[in-house]
Every structure is written in structure tokens, then in C-alpha cells.
Design a protein around this motif. Structure first.
Motif, PDB file in Angstrom:
ATOM      1  N   ALA A   1       0.761  -1.186   0.024  1.00  0.00           N
ATOM      2  CA  ALA A   1      -0.037  -0.009  -0.031  1.00  0.00           C
ATOM      3  C   ALA A   1       0.891   1.257   0.084  1.00  0.00           C
ATOM      4  O   ALA A   1       0.590   2.315  -0.651  1.00  0.00           O
ATOM      5  CB  ALA A   1      -0.931   0.031   1.066  1.00  0.00           C
ATOM      6  N   ILE A   2       2.111   1.115   0.701  1.00  0.00           N
ATOM      7  CA  ILE A   2       2.814   2.349   0.640  1.00  0.00           C
ATOM      8  C   ILE A   2       3.710   2.312  -0.733  1.00  0.00           C
ATOM      9  O   ILE A   2       3.648   3.660  -1.341  1.00  0.00           O
ATOM     10  CB  ILE A   2       3.824   1.989   1.990  1.00  0.00           C
ATOM     11  N   THR A   3       4.049   1.254  -1.160  1.00  0.00           N
ATOM     12  CA  THR A   3       4.554   1.452  -2.632  1.00  0.00           C
ATOM     13  C   THR A   3       3.703   1.878  -3.732  1.00  0.00           C
ATOM     14  O   THR A   3       4.229   2.488  -4.451  1.00  0.00           O
ATOM     15  CB  THR A   3       5.081   0.026  -2.761  1.00  0.00           C
ATOM     16  N   ALA A   4       2.529   1.520  -3.538  1.00  0.00           N
ATOM     17  CA  ALA A   4       1.512   2.050  -4.468  1.00  0.00           C
ATOM     18  C   ALA A   4       1.425   3.524  -4.459  1.00  0.00           C
ATOM     19  O   ALA A   4       1.380   4.305  -5.573  1.00  0.00           O
ATOM     20  CB  ALA A   4       0.048   1.460  -4.067  1.00  0.00           C
ATOM     21  N   TYR A   5       1.775   4.434  -3.237  1.00  0.00           N
ATOM     22  CA  TYR A   5       1.478   5.781  -3.159  1.00  0.00           C
ATOM     23  C   TYR A   5       2.753   6.388  -4.157  1.00  0.00           C
ATOM     24  O   TYR A   5       2.799   6.955  -5.080  1.00  0.00           O
ATOM     25  CB  TYR A   5       1.589   6.331  -2.074  1.00  0.00           C
ATOM     26  N   ALA A   6       3.686   5.588  -3.641  1.00  0.00           N
ATOM     27  CA  ALA A   6       5.084   6.138  -4.411  1.00  0.00           C
ATOM     28  C   ALA A   6       4.944   6.011  -5.883  1.00  0.00           C
ATOM     29  O   ALA A   6       5.566   6.672  -6.645  1.00  0.00           O
ATOM     30  CB  ALA A   6       6.319   5.304  -3.954  1.00  0.00           C
ATOM     31  N   LEU A   7       4.490   4.685  -6.298  1.00  0.00           N
ATOM     32  CA  LEU A   7       4.479   4.478  -7.698  1.00  0.00           C
ATOM     33  C   LEU A   7       3.613   5.504  -8.433  1.00  0.00           C
ATOM     34  O   LEU A   7       3.637   5.902  -9.376  1.00  0.00           O
ATOM     35  CB  LEU A   7       3.761   3.235  -8.107  1.00  0.00           C
ATOM     36  N   GLY A   8       2.235   5.981  -7.622  1.00  0.00           N
ATOM     37  CA  GLY A   8       1.664   6.946  -8.176  1.00  0.00           C
ATOM     38  C   GLY A   8       2.163   8.074  -8.326  1.00  0.00           C
ATOM     39  O   GLY A   8       2.118   9.004  -9.332  1.00  0.00           O
ATOM     40  N   VAL A   9       3.136   8.561  -7.346  1.00  0.00           N
ATOM     41  CA  VAL A   9       3.875   9.592  -7.703  1.00  0.00           C
ATOM     42  C   VAL A   9       4.816   9.723  -8.796  1.00  0.00           C
ATOM     43  O   VAL A   9       5.227  10.663  -9.484  1.00  0.00           O
ATOM     44  CB  VAL A   9       4.548  10.262  -6.361  1.00  0.00           C
ATOM     45  N   LEU A  10       5.589   8.501  -8.850  1.00  0.00           N
ATOM     46  CA  LEU A  10       6.502   8.339 -10.051  1.00  0.00           C
ATOM     47  C   LEU A  10       5.962   8.380 -11.200  1.00  0.00           C
ATOM     48  O   LEU A  10       6.315   9.263 -12.277  1.00  0.00           O
ATOM     49  CB  LEU A  10       7.037   7.159  -9.936  1.00  0.00           C
ATOM     50  N   VAL A  11       4.465   7.846 -11.512  1.00  0.00           N
ATOM     51  CA  VAL A  11       3.760   7.889 -12.568  1.00  0.00           C
ATOM     52  C   VAL A  11       3.404   9.360 -12.977  1.00  0.00           C
ATOM     53  O   VAL A  11       3.435  10.055 -14.231  1.00  0.00           O
ATOM     54  CB  VAL A  11       2.703   7.238 -12.763  1.00  0.00           C
ATOM     55  N   GLY A  12       2.675  10.081 -12.011  1.00  0.00           N
ATOM     56  CA  GLY A  12       1.939  11.269 -11.887  1.00  0.00           C
ATOM     57  C   GLY A  12       3.068  12.477 -12.068  1.00  0.00           C
ATOM     58  O   GLY A  12       2.574  13.329 -12.832  1.00  0.00           O
ATOM     59  N   ALA A  13       4.262  12.359 -11.478  1.00  0.00           N
ATOM     60  CA  ALA A  13       5.008  13.648 -11.627  1.00  0.00           C
ATOM     61  C   ALA A  13       5.399  14.014 -13.149  1.00  0.00           C
ATOM     62  O   ALA A  13       5.056  15.229 -13.355  1.00  0.00           O
ATOM     63  CB  ALA A  13       6.363  13.320 -10.932  1.00  0.00           C
ATOM     64  N   PRO A  14       5.815  13.117 -14.069  1.00  0.00           N
ATOM     65  CA  PRO A  14       6.008  13.641 -15.250  1.00  0.00           C
ATOM     66  C   PRO A  14       4.668  13.748 -16.181  1.00  0.00           C
ATOM     67  O   PRO A  14       4.467  14.722 -17.091  1.00  0.00           O
ATOM     68  CB  PRO A  14       6.885  12.505 -15.929  1.00  0.00           C
TER      69      PRO A  14
ATOM     70  N   ASN B   1      10.016   9.808  -3.828  1.00  0.00           N
ATOM     71  CA  ASN B   1       9.017   8.962  -3.551  1.00  0.00           C
ATOM     72  C   ASN B   1       9.219   7.480  -4.246  1.00  0.00           C
ATOM     73  O   ASN B   1       8.909   6.466  -3.501  1.00  0.00           O
ATOM     74  CB  ASN B   1       7.490   9.282  -4.163  1.00  0.00           C
ATOM     75  N   VAL B   2      10.252   7.352  -5.023  1.00  0.00           N
ATOM     76  CA  VAL B   2      10.789   6.182  -5.462  1.00  0.00           C
ATOM     77  C   VAL B   2      11.876   5.646  -4.157  1.00  0.00           C
ATOM     78  O   VAL B   2      11.852   4.625  -4.101  1.00  0.00           O
ATOM     79  CB  VAL B   2      11.683   6.374  -6.773  1.00  0.00           C
ATOM     80  N   ALA B   3      12.145   6.809  -3.581  1.00  0.00           N
ATOM     81  CA  ALA B   3      13.074   6.468  -2.471  1.00  0.00           C
ATOM     82  C   ALA B   3      12.072   5.843  -1.245  1.00  0.00           C
ATOM     83  O   ALA B   3      12.603   4.786  -0.741  1.00  0.00           O
ATOM     84  CB  ALA B   3      13.988   7.905  -1.767  1.00  0.00           C
ATOM     85  N   ASN B   4      10.872   6.430  -1.280  1.00  0.00           N
ATOM     86  CA  ASN B   4       9.911   5.762  -0.439  1.00  0.00           C
ATOM     87  C   ASN B   4       9.884   4.225  -0.815  1.00  0.00           C
ATOM     88  O   ASN B   4       9.711   3.282   0.227  1.00  0.00           O
ATOM     89  CB  ASN B   4       8.701   6.543  -0.655  1.00  0.00           C
ATOM     90  N   ALA B   5       9.635   3.747  -2.050  1.00  0.00           N
ATOM     91  CA  ALA B   5       9.271   2.538  -2.565  1.00  0.00           C
ATOM     92  C   ALA B   5      10.477   1.761  -2.197  1.00  0.00           C
ATOM     93  O   ALA B   5      10.456   0.464  -1.536  1.00  0.00           O
ATOM     94  CB  ALA B   5       8.972   2.405  -4.078  1.00  0.00           C
ATOM     95  N   VAL B   6      11.749   2.227  -2.523  1.00  0.00           N
ATOM     96  CA  VAL B   6      12.992   1.408  -2.514  1.00  0.00           C
ATOM     97  C   VAL B   6      13.270   1.133  -1.003  1.00  0.00           C
ATOM     98  O   VAL B   6      13.510  -0.077  -0.825  1.00  0.00           O
ATOM     99  CB  VAL B   6      14.135   2.355  -3.158  1.00  0.00           C
TER     100      VAL B   6
END
Length: 418
Positions: free
Chosen positions: A67-80, A357-362
């Protein structure tokens, strides 16, 4: 939008503002900080209530980190994607749209009944994160004036660091008292308040208009932009390798009362806030010191945490230290990114937050791996140690091929110092 496009207006606003104008500037910065406070609370609160939703949804701790990784993935996709698709929008319009999307994602988290639905809600809530910070950094730079980009970014990030002191701990206590669904409901309500503040207090001016998509995309042709994003994604992940597992460490390693989780999270947040202020000042005066000092200190503190974190007072001291040390490094990354691609401040700001937020997931993944291998909860600190060491080595090695400080100064606005 090129930062130089609004530098003259910005200087006039900040140097010759009347009292009522200064009050308006303060309210604008407050609105931006309220939004980042909401985003920070939404990002960090799930870590405090992870034991609650993992138990209710019958998940192991490593499974719950999805669930935490999903948020980080959203940031990664959404930013660009969000930043580029809305490149021509006025920054106020963009901020309002992003905060509305944030509210929607957290509302989806409120009604989640299983892990896939919770992950979807977290993903949607993460989509606006990077774009919000990118646009906010541009607006804050407009407000504070040229030559103070580090200070402006620290102001925007201030809302997020305060969230780790107040928002996340209170959300954890709320979850423990009423349930984790109520935690996300409260975050949704905060998002609505931030949306209203942005609507009321953010100026609508042509100085904050958007720019061509290709102008923003030009930043991605710069080697240093990619180097710094990799450094942020790997090096900063150590704080998440630790923060993600604070709850289980407090209850299962130290065997303290669950109420101590909120206190530990708040201590970490105080460290982030202190480091953010120091890092903002260093970023405007020195091109590398904040990052090298922050990463180096973090390595020492993580080693102490991994060895002695079974004692509550050592855990709390290390949480403060890791937060302060790593937060010192982050504004330097942002300022160097902006100077490497001054024509695309919104995109590089968004990409910086995406990298964080990739750092969050990593970090959550790396800590979950060592814990899953049976090495114990405190092994997550060693996982973080390895990540930060790699990030520091990449930064030091690539300094030879990145622009020299003189080149960074030449790329900056006249009178600005790296």
C-alpha cells in the motif's frame, strides 16, 4: 515557464511590498504549506497505521508495505505525466486540480475493503504529489524573490516536515482510537481545507502562466538531472527503510506501548524540520556541502540504530538524527536540479519529488527484504545504510562529469548563488 520570466516581477513584489501585500504573500505561502502538509500526512500516515490495516486485512508486514509502495508508484507516474499534460496551465489552476485529485484518492482509501482497493486509492492519491511540489516551488520562488530558490523549496517542504511532527502522529493516534479508515477520512477533510486555501490565497497572475511542453521536456536531456534523480531515489531511501517499520520496531522489538509510536514519529518529524531549515540555507550558499554532509551523517546514525535501536532512547535519538541529516541534503538536490535546467522549474521540481517517492518505495522494499530474510526488524537500518552509501558514491563519482559549480552559477539567474 522559464524562471527568469517572472524574476523582475518577483523582485518588485518582495522588495517593495506594502503591509497588505506582504500579508497576501504570507497567506500564499501558508496555502502552499497547507497543501504540502496534506501530502506529507497522506504519505507518512499509512506507515503509522500499517499494523492496523495489516491486521484487519489479514496481511503480513511485507505484504502491507504494498500500500505504501502504491503511493510512491503514483508519484512516480504522476510527476511527469501530470506536469507535462498541464504544462500550459496557470500554476494556480494546476495546484487546484492536483489538490482535487488528492482528495479523490484519499476518499477511495477511506472506502477500501481489501488490499487491491487500498492500493488503488493510494496510487490515485500519489498521482498529484510530484506535480504539486513542482508547481508550488515555482509559486514560492515567485513570492520570495530571485536568488532564494533553496529557501523557497524549504518553505514548500516545511509543510511536509511539519506533517511528520503533527499530521502523521495524530493520524496514527486517530487510527488507534477509531480505525484506519477514519485516518484517511481526516486526511480527505484536510485536503478539502487546503483546496479552499489555495483557491482563496494563491494569486492568479500571468507571471505564473505555463509554458510549452518541449521547454519542460528539455530538462530530460541534461545528464545532471538524471544523476541527481538517481542519487535522490537511492540515497534518500534510507529514511523510509527506517520510518516504514517504526511501528513494529516499537511494539515488537522494544515492547513499548503502542502510544509510543506516535511520539517516535513526531521526534522523526522534528528532525526533518530542523534539517530542512539548515538544508535550505546550505543549498543557497554551497553547491555540494548539504548533500555530502547529510548523507555522511545519515550513514553514521544508521549504523548506531542498527546496533542499539532495541533501546527506546537510542531509537528516538537516531530517528531525530536520520530525519535531520537526510533533510539537510534534499534542498541541495532541488537547487542543483533547478540550476541544471532553469527553463523547466516545474518539471524538475516534480521529478525531484518523484525521485524522493521512488526512495519511499525503495526504502520500504529494501527493509522488507531484510526483514523477510529473517534478519530482524532492525536490519532495515542496514538496508538503508547500503542505499545511502550507494547514493553518496554515485554523487561523488559523477561530480567529475556533472557541471562544475561555475557552470551552475552561470546557469542560475544573475545575482543568484548556488
Amino acid at each position: 515557464m522559464h524562471e527568469k520570466a517572472f524574476a523582475p516581477q518577483c523582485a518588485a513584489v518582495t522588495e517593495h511590498a506594502q503591509p497588505h501585500e506582504r500579508r497576501g504573500q504570507t497567506l500564499t505561502l501558508l496555502a502552499l504549506a497547507m497543501g504540502s502538509f496534506c501530502l506529507g500526512t497522506s504519505e507518512f500516515a499509512p506507515m503509522g497505521v500499517m499494523p492496523l490495516f495489516s491486521a484487519e486485512l489479514h496481511l503480513s508486514i511485507p505484504e502491507a508495505t504494498n500500500a505504501i509502495t502504491a503511493y510512491a508508484l503514483g508519484v512516480l507516474v504522476g510527476a511527469p505525466l501530470v506536469t507535462l499534460s498541464a504544462a500550459r496551465l496557470n500554476r494556480k489552476t494546476l495546484l487546484l486540480a492536483l489538490m482535487a485529485l488528492f482528495v479523490l484518492g484519499n476518499l477511495m482509501s477511506v472506502i477500501a475493503k481489501d488490499l487491491p482497493m487500498l492500493m488503488l486509492g493510494r496510487f490515485v492519491a500519489g498521482l498529484p504529489h510530484g506535480g504539486y511540489f513542482g508547481a508550488s516551488a515555482v509559486v514560492a520562488s515567485y513570492i520570495v524573490g530571485p536568488g532564494k530558490s533553496g529557501k523557497a523549496f524549504a518553505m514548500v517542504m516545511g509543510g511536509q516536515t511539519v506533517a511528520t511532527i503533527i499530521g502523521s502522529p495524530l493520524a496514527t493516534l486517530l487510527g488507534q482510537g477509531l480505525g484506519w479508515h477514519e485516518t484517511f477520512l481526516a486526511i480527505t477533510g484536510l485536503g478539502v481545507l487546503a483546496l479552499l486555501a489555495l483557491w482563496s490565497w494563491t494569486p492568479r497572475t500571468d507571471a505564473l502562466r505555463g509554458g510549452p511542453v518541449m521547454q519542460e521536456l528539455s530538462a530530460l536531456r541534461r545528464l545532471e538531472v538524471w544523476v541527481l534523480m538517481v542519487v535522490a531515489a537511492i540515497g534518500v531511501s534510507s529514511i523510509f527503510a527506517v520510518y516504514t517499520f517504526v511501528g513494529p520496531i516499537v511494539t515488537d522489538v522494544i515492547h513499548a506501548d503502542p502510544s509510543m509510536i506516535a511520539i517516535c514519529l513526531a521526534v522523526f518529524g522534528v528532525g526533518l524540520t530542523v534539517g530542512n531549515v539548515l538544508g535550505g540555507r546550505l543549498a543557497d550558499t554551497h553547491p555540494t556541502l548539504g548533500l555530502v554532509l547529510g548523507f555522511g551523517a545519515t550513514l553514521v546514525i544508521l549504523a548506531v540504530l542498527a546496533i542499539g535501536g532495541g533501546e527506546l532512547w537510542i531509537l528516538m535519538a537516531c530517528l531525530f538524527g536520520v530525519g535531520a541529516a537526510m533533510a539537510t541534503a534534499v534542498p541541495t538536490i532541488q537547487v542543483r536540479l533547478t540550476q541544471a535546467a532553469p527553463e523547466a522549474p516545474t518539471l524538475v521540481g516534480a521529478m525531484n519529488l518523484a525521485a524522493l517517492n521512488v526512495a519511499n518505495a525503495v526504502g520500504a522494499w529494501a527493509g522488507g527484504v531484510t526483514i523477510g530474510l529473517g534478519l530482524g526488524l532492525l536490519s532495515s537500518a542496514w538496508a538503508g545504510f547500503a542505499c545511502t552509501l550507494i547514493g553518496l558514491l554515485i554523487f561523488v563519482v559523477t561530480l567529475r562529469i556533472a557541471p562544475r559549480p561555475a557552470a551552475l552559477l552561470a546557469a542560475a539567474k544573475p545575482g543568484e548563488r548556488a
